[in-house]
Design an enzyme around this catalytic site. Sequence first.
Site, PDB file in Angstrom:
ATOM      1  N   GLY A  27      12.541  -5.092   7.783  1.00 24.88           N
ATOM      2  CA  GLY A  27      11.726  -5.260   8.987  1.00 24.88           C
ATOM      3  C   GLY A  27      10.695  -4.154   9.104  1.00 24.88           C
ATOM      4  O   GLY A  27      10.361  -3.503   8.100  1.00 24.88           O
ATOM      5  N   LEU A  29       7.618  -4.673   9.626  1.00 23.74           N
ATOM      6  CA  LEU A  29       6.663  -5.223   8.652  1.00 23.74           C
ATOM      7  C   LEU A  29       5.261  -4.640   8.823  1.00 23.74           C
ATOM      8  O   LEU A  29       4.796  -4.409   9.936  1.00 23.74           O
ATOM      9  CB  LEU A  29       6.614  -6.753   8.764  1.00 23.74           C
ATOM     10  CG  LEU A  29       7.956  -7.470   8.518  1.00 23.74           C
ATOM     11  CD1 LEU A  29       7.767  -8.979   8.633  1.00 23.74           C
ATOM     12  CD2 LEU A  29       8.558  -7.109   7.170  1.00 23.74           C
ATOM     13  N   HIS A  30       4.610  -4.411   7.686  1.00 24.66           N
ATOM     14  CA  HIS A  30       3.256  -3.848   7.686  1.00 24.66           C
ATOM     15  C   HIS A  30       2.444  -4.495   6.574  1.00 24.66           C
ATOM     16  O   HIS A  30       2.939  -5.414   5.888  1.00 24.66           O
ATOM     17  CB  HIS A  30       3.326  -2.321   7.527  1.00 24.66           C
ATOM     18  CG  HIS A  30       4.179  -1.880   6.366  1.00 24.66           C
ATOM     19  ND1 HIS A  30       3.833  -2.122   5.060  1.00 24.66           N
ATOM     20  CD2 HIS A  30       5.371  -1.234   6.317  1.00 24.66           C
ATOM     21  CE1 HIS A  30       4.756  -1.615   4.258  1.00 24.66           C
ATOM     22  NE2 HIS A  30       5.714  -1.088   4.992  1.00 24.66           N
ATOM     23  N   GLY A  32       1.735  -3.656   3.635  1.00 29.86           N
ATOM     24  CA  GLY A  32       2.369  -3.645   2.312  1.00 29.86           C
ATOM     25  C   GLY A  32       3.244  -4.882   2.153  1.00 29.86           C
ATOM     26  O   GLY A  32       3.168  -5.592   1.140  1.00 29.86           O
ATOM     27  N   HIS A  33       4.062  -5.166   3.180  1.00 34.28           N
ATOM     28  CA  HIS A  33       4.904  -6.374   3.143  1.00 34.28           C
ATOM     29  C   HIS A  33       4.021  -7.628   3.118  1.00 34.28           C
ATOM     30  O   HIS A  33       4.323  -8.594   2.408  1.00 34.28           O
ATOM     31  CB  HIS A  33       5.793  -6.448   4.390  1.00 34.28           C
ATOM     32  CG  HIS A  33       6.806  -5.359   4.497  1.00 34.28           C
ATOM     33  ND1 HIS A  33       6.783  -4.428   5.501  1.00 34.28           N
ATOM     34  CD2 HIS A  33       7.888  -5.062   3.724  1.00 34.28           C
ATOM     35  CE1 HIS A  33       7.798  -3.601   5.356  1.00 34.28           C
ATOM     36  NE2 HIS A  33       8.483  -3.949   4.292  1.00 34.28           N
ATOM     37  N   GLN A  57      22.597   1.854   2.760  1.00 32.25           N
ATOM     38  CA  GLN A  57      21.630   2.641   1.997  1.00 32.25           C
ATOM     39  C   GLN A  57      21.102   3.857   2.766  1.00 32.25           C
ATOM     40  O   GLN A  57      20.210   4.541   2.304  1.00 32.25           O
ATOM     41  CB  GLN A  57      20.493   1.756   1.499  1.00 32.25           C
ATOM     42  CG  GLN A  57      19.540   1.236   2.554  1.00 32.25           C
ATOM     43  CD  GLN A  57      18.549   0.238   1.959  1.00 32.25           C
ATOM     44  OE1 GLN A  57      18.896  -0.885   1.640  1.00 32.25           O
ATOM     45  NE2 GLN A  57      17.300   0.666   1.785  1.00 32.25           N
ATOM     46  N   GLY A 143       7.722  -3.565  -4.026  1.00 27.93           N
ATOM     47  CA  GLY A 143       6.542  -2.698  -4.060  1.00 27.93           C
ATOM     48  C   GLY A 143       6.728  -1.483  -4.974  1.00 27.93           C
ATOM     49  O   GLY A 143       7.825  -0.944  -5.090  1.00 27.93           O
ATOM     50  N   GLN A 149      13.392   2.572  -6.746  1.00 27.51           N
ATOM     51  CA  GLN A 149      14.158   1.388  -6.336  1.00 27.51           C
ATOM     52  C   GLN A 149      13.802   0.199  -7.234  1.00 27.51           C
ATOM     53  O   GLN A 149      14.675  -0.526  -7.713  1.00 27.51           O
ATOM     54  CB  GLN A 149      13.835   1.073  -4.871  1.00 27.51           C
ATOM     55  CG  GLN A 149      14.193  -0.324  -4.427  1.00 27.51           C
ATOM     56  CD  GLN A 149      13.993  -0.534  -2.933  1.00 27.51           C
ATOM     57  OE1 GLN A 149      14.742  -0.002  -2.152  1.00 27.51           O
ATOM     58  NE2 GLN A 149      12.998  -1.309  -2.537  1.00 27.51           N
ATOM     59  N   ARG A 183       7.973   3.729   8.201  1.00 28.09           N
ATOM     60  CA  ARG A 183       8.233   5.005   8.863  1.00 28.09           C
ATOM     61  C   ARG A 183       6.975   5.640   9.471  1.00 28.09           C
ATOM     62  O   ARG A 183       7.069   6.606  10.221  1.00 28.09           O
ATOM     63  CB  ARG A 183       8.873   5.985   7.883  1.00 28.09           C
ATOM     64  CG  ARG A 183      10.283   5.563   7.456  1.00 28.09           C
ATOM     65  CD  ARG A 183      10.874   6.590   6.533  1.00 28.09           C
ATOM     66  NE  ARG A 183      12.135   6.163   5.939  1.00 28.09           N
ATOM     67  CZ  ARG A 183      13.324   6.417   6.460  1.00 28.09           C
ATOM     68  NH1 ARG A 183      13.431   7.089   7.568  1.00 28.09           N
ATOM     69  NH2 ARG A 183      14.425   5.997   5.852  1.00 28.09           N
TER      70      ARG A 183
HETATM   71  O1  PAF Z   1      12.797  -1.608   0.303  1.00 29.26           O
HETATM   72  C1  PAF Z   1      13.525  -1.974   1.238  1.00 29.26           C
HETATM   73  O2  PAF Z   1      13.046  -2.289   2.332  1.00 29.26           O
HETATM   74  C2  PAF Z   1      15.020  -2.052   1.036  1.00 29.26           C
HETATM   75  O3  PAF Z   1      15.475  -1.016   0.244  1.00 29.26           O
HETATM   76  C3  PAF Z   1      15.518  -3.423   0.512  1.00 29.26           C
HETATM   77  C4  PAF Z   1      14.995  -3.703  -0.885  1.00 29.26           C
HETATM   78  C5  PAF Z   1      15.079  -4.511   1.465  1.00 29.26           C
HETATM   79  C6  PAF Z   1      17.052  -3.416   0.458  1.00 29.26           C
HETATM   80  O4  PAF Z   1      17.628  -3.231   1.713  1.00 29.26           O
END
Ligand code: PAF
Length: 272
Positions: A27, A29-30, A32-33, A57, A143, A149, A183
Amino acid sequence: MKIIRRKKDLNKIINKINSLSFIPTMGGLHKGHEFLIKKAKKENKVALVSIFVNPKQFNSKIDFKSYPRNINKDLKILKKLNVKYLYLPTYKEIFSFKTKNKIYLHSFSNRLCGKYRPGHFKGVLNVVNRYLELIKPKKIYLGKKDFQQLVLIKKHISKNNIKTEVVSCNTIRYSNFLPYSSRNGSLSRYSTDLASKAFKLIKKEKKIIKRKKIKKISLIKIKKKLFDFGIKKIDYIEAVNLNSLKKAKKYNEKFNIFSAFYIGKTRLIDNI
Ligand code: PAF
């Protein structure tokens, strides 16, 4: 847009559509998403976005609790982009089944953010593996801003012979060079300017390394300047070879400068 909360509804959709593009998010969202979603829609037509703030995480409870959440704003963005499916699972839905695949944590997980956020990547792979088993997407869109990641998910997919293709997407930036991040919302105007100044400096220093054909890369000067700017806590500034994933030594390697530092309480990362 159809909002899916339960596995049985998810299964109905998966059985109906055999090539889903999947964009996992937490969530906040910006742009980039939005870029990932637009790319996925262009390439594969039917996009499924997930929103779930994965507690596993976060290595700090305070960070988990204060992570930006704004579902109404997110819904507006997803509707504007004509997203067909939104998966909004509960903790129980995600973590209560036994997985087929074992999490594969490549040793790159011990470096950079892995060193400073113990358990973070294990938590990411745990949830992503579950998504892949539940959704079986044709493609997953991730991304490059979260390069570590991205690499670790790729390694896990390949080790477990999972049939999903990983699509790596470029980092989207504001005109002041700051990368879009969920963030950023917690940064004041002053902090935003400081972050922008810091990332611009890293970009400039990388150019100098290339232009001056530096044979032994040293990033001490960057660290010193960041402290001079008033940044009080730096987790790491490191040049990493994007192919070997080892420390980059020389100008002619394909490398990025990876950074993680705090501005106030906000931890920012980038790779330039
Ligand atoms: O990049 C993220 O927002 C998170 O690490 C992901 C891939 C959705 C996993 O919770």
